[in-house]
Design a protein around this motif. Sequence first.
Motif, PDB file in Angstrom:
ATOM      1  N   GLY A  97      -4.237   3.300  -0.848  1.00 40.37           N
ATOM      2  CA  GLY A  97      -3.967   3.047   0.563  1.00 40.37           C
ATOM      3  C   GLY A  97      -4.814   3.993   1.394  1.00 40.37           C
ATOM      4  N   THR A  98      -4.945   3.707   2.686  1.00 41.71           N
ATOM      5  CA  THR A  98      -5.750   4.638   3.496  1.00 41.71           C
ATOM      6  C   THR A  98      -4.928   5.829   3.961  1.00 41.71           C
ATOM      7  N   GLY A  99      -3.627   5.822   3.658  1.00 40.28           N
ATOM      8  CA  GLY A  99      -2.842   7.036   3.880  1.00 40.28           C
ATOM      9  C   GLY A  99      -3.387   8.171   3.026  1.00 40.28           C
TER      10      GLY A  99
ATOM     11  N   GLN B 165      -7.882   1.312  10.106  1.00 42.26           N
ATOM     12  CA  GLN B 165      -7.066   0.808  11.199  1.00 42.26           C
ATOM     13  C   GLN B 165      -6.607   1.945  12.104  1.00 42.26           C
TER      14      GLN B 165
ATOM     15  N   ALA C 213      -9.145   1.244   0.466  1.00 42.67           N
ATOM     16  CA  ALA C 213      -7.817   1.079  -0.138  1.00 42.67           C
ATOM     17  C   ALA C 213      -7.792   0.010  -1.216  1.00 42.67           C
TER      18      ALA C 213
ATOM     19  N   GLY D 164       0.462   5.024   5.187  1.00 41.91           N
ATOM     20  CA  GLY D 164      -0.756   4.376   5.670  1.00 41.91           C
ATOM     21  C   GLY D 164      -0.451   3.402   6.804  1.00 41.91           C
ATOM     22  N   PRO D 165      -1.483   2.719   7.323  1.00 42.72           N
ATOM     23  CA  PRO D 165      -1.291   1.861   8.504  1.00 42.72           C
ATOM     24  C   PRO D 165      -0.292   0.732   8.311  1.00 42.72           C
ATOM     25  N   THR D 166      -0.330   0.047   7.163  1.00 40.32           N
ATOM     26  CA  THR D 166       0.591  -1.067   6.963  1.00 40.32           C
ATOM     27  C   THR D 166       2.026  -0.564   6.860  1.00 40.32           C
ATOM     28  N   ASP D 167       2.193   0.601   6.222  1.00 43.87           N
ATOM     29  CA  ASP D 167       3.509   1.225   6.096  1.00 43.87           C
ATOM     30  C   ASP D 167       4.023   1.655   7.464  1.00 43.87           C
TER      31      ASP D 167
ATOM     32  N   PHE E 221       0.851  -1.197   0.000  1.00 46.61           N
ATOM     33  CA  PHE E 221       0.000   0.000   0.000  1.00 46.61           C
ATOM     34  C   PHE E 221       0.885   1.244   0.000  1.00 46.61           C
TER      35      PHE E 221
ATOM     36  N   SER F  54      -8.962  -4.975   0.500  1.00 48.51           N
ATOM     37  CA  SER F  54      -8.145  -4.379   1.554  1.00 48.51           C
ATOM     38  C   SER F  54      -8.904  -4.423   2.876  1.00 48.51           C
ATOM     39  N   VAL F  55      -8.241  -4.059   3.957  1.00 47.42           N
ATOM     40  CA  VAL F  55      -8.901  -4.055   5.271  1.00 47.42           C
ATOM     41  C   VAL F  55     -10.046  -3.034   5.278  1.00 47.42           C
ATOM     42  N   SER F  56      -9.771  -1.824   4.791  1.00 42.57           N
ATOM     43  CA  SER F  56     -10.800  -0.777   4.821  1.00 42.57           C
ATOM     44  C   SER F  56     -11.969  -1.137   3.908  1.00 42.57           C
TER      45      SER F  56
ATOM     46  N   HIS G 251      -1.581  -8.530   5.566  1.00 40.95           N
ATOM     47  CA  HIS G 251      -2.536  -8.265   6.627  1.00 40.95           C
ATOM     48  C   HIS G 251      -3.840  -9.015   6.442  1.00 40.95           C
TER      49      HIS G 251
END
Length: 324
Positions: free
Chosen positions: A184-186, A203, A156, A39-42, A35, A160-162, A91
């Motif tokens: 990404g959610t970033g 997240q 995302a 964002g959260p994973t980053d 992503f 994806s999670v979102s 994730h």
Amino acid sequence: MKKIALALTAILGLAASGAQAQNYPTRPITMIVPFAAGGPTDVVARIVTDHMSRTLGQQIVIENVAGAGGTTGITRAAQSQPDGYTIMMGHMGTHGAAPALYPNLRYDPTKDFAPIGLAAGTPILIVARKDFPAKDLKGFLDHMKANGDKVNMAHAGVGSVSHSTGILFNSIIGAKPTMVAYRGTGPALNDLMANTVDYMTDQIVNVAPQIQGGNIKAYAIATPERSPALPDVPTTKEAGLGDYQVSAWNAVFAPKGTPPDVVAKLNDALVKALSDENTRKRLQDLGGVIPAPEERTPESLQKLVESEVARWTPVLQAAGAKAE
Ligand code: MLT
């Protein structure tokens, strides 16, 4: 004679890979984050690899490869050389929800990886732009009932999670918003703060600082308990939507075939990071949940992946999620 030569080559080959694993790592390692940066994973990847690099004595370089809800980056990582020099942060989406939404997925989360270990639990929050016309979850639900078709939801990418936690949320509240995909959610969070998109389920490690700063609204956290990082944000149960309970996770994986000694060294470095006070504080300040010791093994991650794939497939099918 030929048989002896072949046996000798095999033995030498094994000896060489044994020696390689013994001296691993001898050069920087690439971690693929599927992503966009920020964002959260980053965020989770950069926090844990900071300490892992010190333990391993080699830099872990983050490479952001976004697209298709994270499956683009994970596909590339899964197909890379299984020598320990390419690993990835997967994730709950890439290794849980994706099989239900990508019939032609080019990897099997339960078979094509060498699990290294869980990095962090990341509870899910229902967040909205600062001037969304509702002060609490009840107001939000009323607004969605009256104007659901005029509202949009950021995510995302499919799987994806979102996206998967958003689909679940929308199916529970009976909403059909316009879905807006990001890498990404970033970047999605930037648009939420710019009031150009309405809401998302994301997240905690991504949204906590902006909630603490009052830059976005948080209606509820989808866990049984409030987060110590966001004590004023009610649980979905407290806010009247107890059916919506979901938490995500991020974890380190290597490609299948990565030597067991290398997997053990990477897991050891991750476990040391999760025991390090500063690393723990950085994750917990963002609301990240540190895995318990028994949850930090490769075997425990393998079991988690198997159970998540089994859990999300019927959930997303029941929610009417469209496969790609
Ligand atoms: C991200 O890092 O952007 C997220 O993990 C995306 C998502 O899965 O929602």
